[in-house]
Design a protein around this motif. Structure first.
Motif, short mmCIF file in Angstrom:
data_model
loop_
_atom_site.label_atom_id
_atom_site.label_comp_id
_atom_site.label_asym_id
_atom_site.label_seq_id
_atom_site.Cartn_x
_atom_site.Cartn_y
_atom_site.Cartn_z
N ASP A 3 -88.83 32.01 -47.74
CA ASP A 3 -90.16 32.08 -48.34
C ASP A 3 -90.27 33.27 -49.27
OD1 ASP A 3 -90.79 29.88 -46.82
OD2 ASP A 3 -91.76 31.03 -45.23
N VAL A 4 -91.32 33.25 -50.10
CA VAL A 4 -91.56 34.32 -51.05
C VAL A 4 -92.99 34.82 -50.85
CG1 VAL A 4 -91.76 34.94 -53.48
CG2 VAL A 4 -89.93 33.41 -52.73
N LEU A 5 -93.15 36.14 -50.80
CA LEU A 5 -94.46 36.76 -50.64
C LEU A 5 -94.66 37.75 -51.78
CD1 LEU A 5 -97.01 37.05 -48.90
CD2 LEU A 5 -95.82 38.84 -47.61
N ALA A 6 -95.64 37.47 -52.64
CA ALA A 6 -95.88 38.31 -53.81
C ALA A 6 -97.04 39.26 -53.56
CB ALA A 6 -96.19 37.44 -55.03
N GLY A 7 -96.83 40.53 -53.89
CA GLY A 7 -97.86 41.54 -53.76
C GLY A 7 -98.03 42.29 -55.06
N PHE A 8 -98.71 43.41 -55.00
CA PHE A 8 -98.86 44.24 -56.19
C PHE A 8 -97.54 44.95 -56.48
CE2 PHE A 8 -103.23 44.24 -54.37
CZ PHE A 8 -103.86 43.53 -55.38
N HIS A 9 -97.01 44.79 -57.67
CA HIS A 9 -95.82 45.49 -58.16
C HIS A 9 -94.50 44.98 -57.57
CE1 HIS A 9 -98.84 48.08 -59.72
NE2 HIS A 9 -99.04 48.75 -58.62
N ALA A 10 -94.52 44.08 -56.60
CA ALA A 10 -93.25 43.63 -56.00
C ALA A 10 -93.40 42.26 -55.36
CB ALA A 10 -92.76 44.64 -54.97
N THR A 11 -92.27 41.59 -55.21
CA THR A 11 -92.21 40.30 -54.52
C THR A 11 -91.09 40.37 -53.49
OG1 THR A 11 -92.98 39.06 -56.47
CG2 THR A 11 -91.76 37.83 -54.79
N THR A 58 -107.12 46.33 -49.52
CA THR A 58 -105.74 45.85 -49.46
C THR A 58 -105.18 46.03 -48.05
OG1 THR A 58 -104.79 48.01 -50.06
CG2 THR A 58 -105.33 46.49 -51.86
N VAL A 59 -104.08 45.36 -47.81
CA VAL A 59 -103.29 45.57 -46.59
C VAL A 59 -101.87 45.88 -47.01
CG1 VAL A 59 -104.70 44.13 -45.09
CG2 VAL A 59 -102.82 43.10 -46.40
N VAL A 60 -101.15 46.60 -46.16
CA VAL A 60 -99.80 47.04 -46.51
C VAL A 60 -98.81 46.53 -45.48
CG1 VAL A 60 -98.29 49.00 -46.93
CG2 VAL A 60 -100.69 49.11 -47.62
N LEU A 61 -97.88 45.71 -45.93
CA LEU A 61 -96.77 45.25 -45.11
C LEU A 61 -95.60 46.18 -45.40
CD1 LEU A 61 -95.54 43.06 -43.23
CD2 LEU A 61 -94.92 41.80 -45.30
N ARG A 62 -95.04 46.78 -44.38
CA ARG A 62 -93.94 47.72 -44.60
C ARG A 62 -92.78 47.42 -43.68
NH1 ARG A 62 -91.78 52.97 -43.13
NH2 ARG A 62 -90.95 53.97 -45.01
N ARG A 95 -105.38 38.30 -47.89
CA ARG A 95 -104.09 37.70 -47.51
C ARG A 95 -103.54 38.33 -46.24
NH1 ARG A 95 -100.03 36.86 -52.34
NH2 ARG A 95 -99.56 35.04 -51.07
N GLU A 96 -104.42 38.98 -45.49
CA GLU A 96 -103.98 39.67 -44.28
C GLU A 96 -103.38 38.70 -43.26
OE1 GLU A 96 -105.66 42.73 -40.84
OE2 GLU A 96 -107.00 41.95 -42.39
N THR A 97 -103.99 37.53 -43.10
CA THR A 97 -103.46 36.56 -42.13
C THR A 97 -102.06 36.12 -42.51
OG1 THR A 97 -105.69 35.73 -41.65
CG2 THR A 97 -103.85 34.31 -41.04
N LEU A 98 -101.84 35.88 -43.81
CA LEU A 98 -100.51 35.49 -44.27
C LEU A 98 -99.52 36.63 -44.06
CD1 LEU A 98 -98.78 33.35 -45.70
CD2 LEU A 98 -99.45 34.39 -47.89
N ALA A 99 -99.95 37.87 -44.37
CA ALA A 99 -99.08 39.02 -44.19
C ALA A 99 -98.73 39.21 -42.71
CB ALA A 99 -99.77 40.27 -44.73
N GLU A 100 -99.70 38.96 -41.84
CA GLU A 100 -99.45 39.08 -40.39
C GLU A 100 -98.42 38.05 -39.94
OE1 GLU A 100 -101.99 39.29 -36.21
OE2 GLU A 100 -102.98 38.80 -38.12
N TYR A 101 -98.49 36.86 -40.51
CA TYR A 101 -97.51 35.82 -40.18
C TYR A 101 -96.10 36.26 -40.55
CZ TYR A 101 -94.66 31.65 -40.96
OH TYR A 101 -93.62 30.75 -40.97
N TYR A 102 -95.94 36.78 -41.76
CA TYR A 102 -94.62 37.20 -42.20
C TYR A 102 -94.13 38.43 -41.42
CZ TYR A 102 -94.37 33.91 -46.06
OH TYR A 102 -94.29 32.75 -46.81
#
Length: 285
Positions: A3-11, A58-62, A95-102
Motif C-alpha cells: 500500500d501507499v500512504l501519502a502525507g505532507f512532503h513524503a509518501t 495533523t497527526v504524525v506517523l513515525r 486521516r488519523e483512522t487510516l494512519a492508525e491502521y497502517y
C-alpha cells in the motif's frame, strides 16, 4: 502490504520487507528531504511505530529507527529538528483512522527487539559528495575525504598544515555538529592514529571543517557525514594506509583564484600577495 500512504512532503510505500520513503521536491519541502530523495528502510531497521497528534490539525506517523541501523541518524546523533526527521510522516488529522491502521499493520510486521544493529541496514547517501564550509571545501569520493582550505576563513594552523586528504581506512568515525543547534557547526574526522591527540577546537584541527551562516547547511553536510561514516564502518579493520593527495581539480583552482581576486579587489590582499598566491595555485594544475 503493497500500500501507499501519502502525507505532507513524503509518501510511504509499504513493501513486504521494507518501507520505501519518497520525498517531494517542492519549495515547501525541507531541503534535507530533497537532498535524500528516496530511502528504502528495511523492516529490521525499525524498532517500533508511533502515532501522535501533530500541529495545526495533523497527526504524525513515525517509524522509530533501530539504534545503529541508519548512518544518517547515527551521524545526526539526535540533533535533527523535528521537521527534518526523515522518519516522520505528517498527515491531516482527518486521516488519523487510516494512519492508525497502517501503524498497527506495520507494528505487526516488526520482528526486531530494538537492540542496536551490528551493521548499517539503511543505505547511506551516494557518493561522490562535496560542500563548502566556512574555512574550506570538503570532498568525498567514497574512498578518501579531502579538505581544501579557503584563503579567508581557514585558521593559520590549517594553512600551515596545508590541504588534507584522509583515506577512510585511517578513520574511526566522524563527529558532526549541526549549525542549527550550535553557534558554529563542524564536521570532524576521527583519526585512529591520532586518537586523543586532535586539537580541542575544530577551527584549529586540519581534520575538521567549520560551517555556519550559510556555509555547510544541514542538507549538505549531514548526508556527507553519513556517507563518510558508512564508508568507515564498511572499511572495518582494514590497515591504516597513507595515500598522496589527489591531483588538483582545475575547477577548484579556478574557484580559489576567483576568491583570491575578490580579496584583492577589496584591498585585503596586496598586489604582491595576489601575484605570488595566484602563481602558486596555477603551478598546481
Amino acid at each position: 502490504m503493497g500500500d501507499v500512504l501519502a502525507g505532507f512532503h513524503a509518501t510511504w510505500e509499504f513493501e513486504s520487507d521494507s518501507v520505501r520513503i519518497r520525498f517531494e521536491r517542492g519549495i515547501r519541502t525541507p531541503k534535507l528531504f530533497q537532498s535524500l530523495g528516496e530511502r528504502r528502510v528495511p523492516l529490521e531497521a525499525i524498532a517500533g511505530v508511533t502515532l501522535t497528534p501533530g500541529r495545526r490539525g495533523t497527526v504524525v506517523l513515525r517509524a522509530v529507527p533501530r539504534p545503529g541501523a541508519d548512518p544518517l541518524m547515527e551521524a545526526a546523533a539526535g540533533q535533527l529538528k523535528e521537521a527534518s526527521d526523515p522518519y516522520r510522516l505528517v498527515l491531516p488529522a482527518d486521516r488519523e483512522t487510516l494512519a492508525e491502521y497502517y501503524a498497527d499493520e506495520l507494528s505487526g510486521l516488526l520482528t526486531g527487539d530494538g537492540d542496536p544493529a551490528e551493521r548499517f541496514l539503511v543505505a547511506p547517501p551516494e557518493t561522490p559528495r562535496q560542500f563548502k564550509a566556512y574555512d574550506g571545501k570538503a570532498s568525498f569520493d567514497g574512498k578518501a575525504v579531502s579538505f581544501r582550505w579557503f584563503w579567508t576563513g581557514a585558521s593559520s594552523a590549517k594553512w600551515k598544515a596545508g590541504d588534507q586528504s584522509f583515506p577512510v581506512t585511517g578513520l574511526s568515525g566522524v563527529a558532526w555538529r549541526s549549525p542549527e543547534v550550535f553557534d558554529d557547526g563542524h564536521l570532524r574526522l576521527l583519526r585512529r592514529e591520532a586518537a586523543g591527540e586532535q586539537p580541542s577546537q575544530p577551527d584549529q584541527d586540519p581534520a575538521a571543517v567549520v560551517f555556519g551562516l550559510g556555509y555547510g547547511p544541514v542538507h549538505e553536510s549531514l548526508p556527507f557525514a553519513a556517507a563518510v561514516l558508512a564508508a568507515v564502518r564498511a572499511a572495518g579493520a582494514a590497515p591504516v594506509t597513507s595515500v598522496p593527495a589527489p591531483l588538483r581539480d582545475p575547477a577548484d583552482i579556478a574557484e580559489r583564484i576567483r576568491h583570491l581576486g575578490e580579496l584583492h579587489r577589496a584591498g585585503l590582499v596586496t598586489d604582491e600577495e595576489f601575484s605570488s598566491k595566484k602563481a602558486e595555485l596555477l603551478a598546481e594544475l
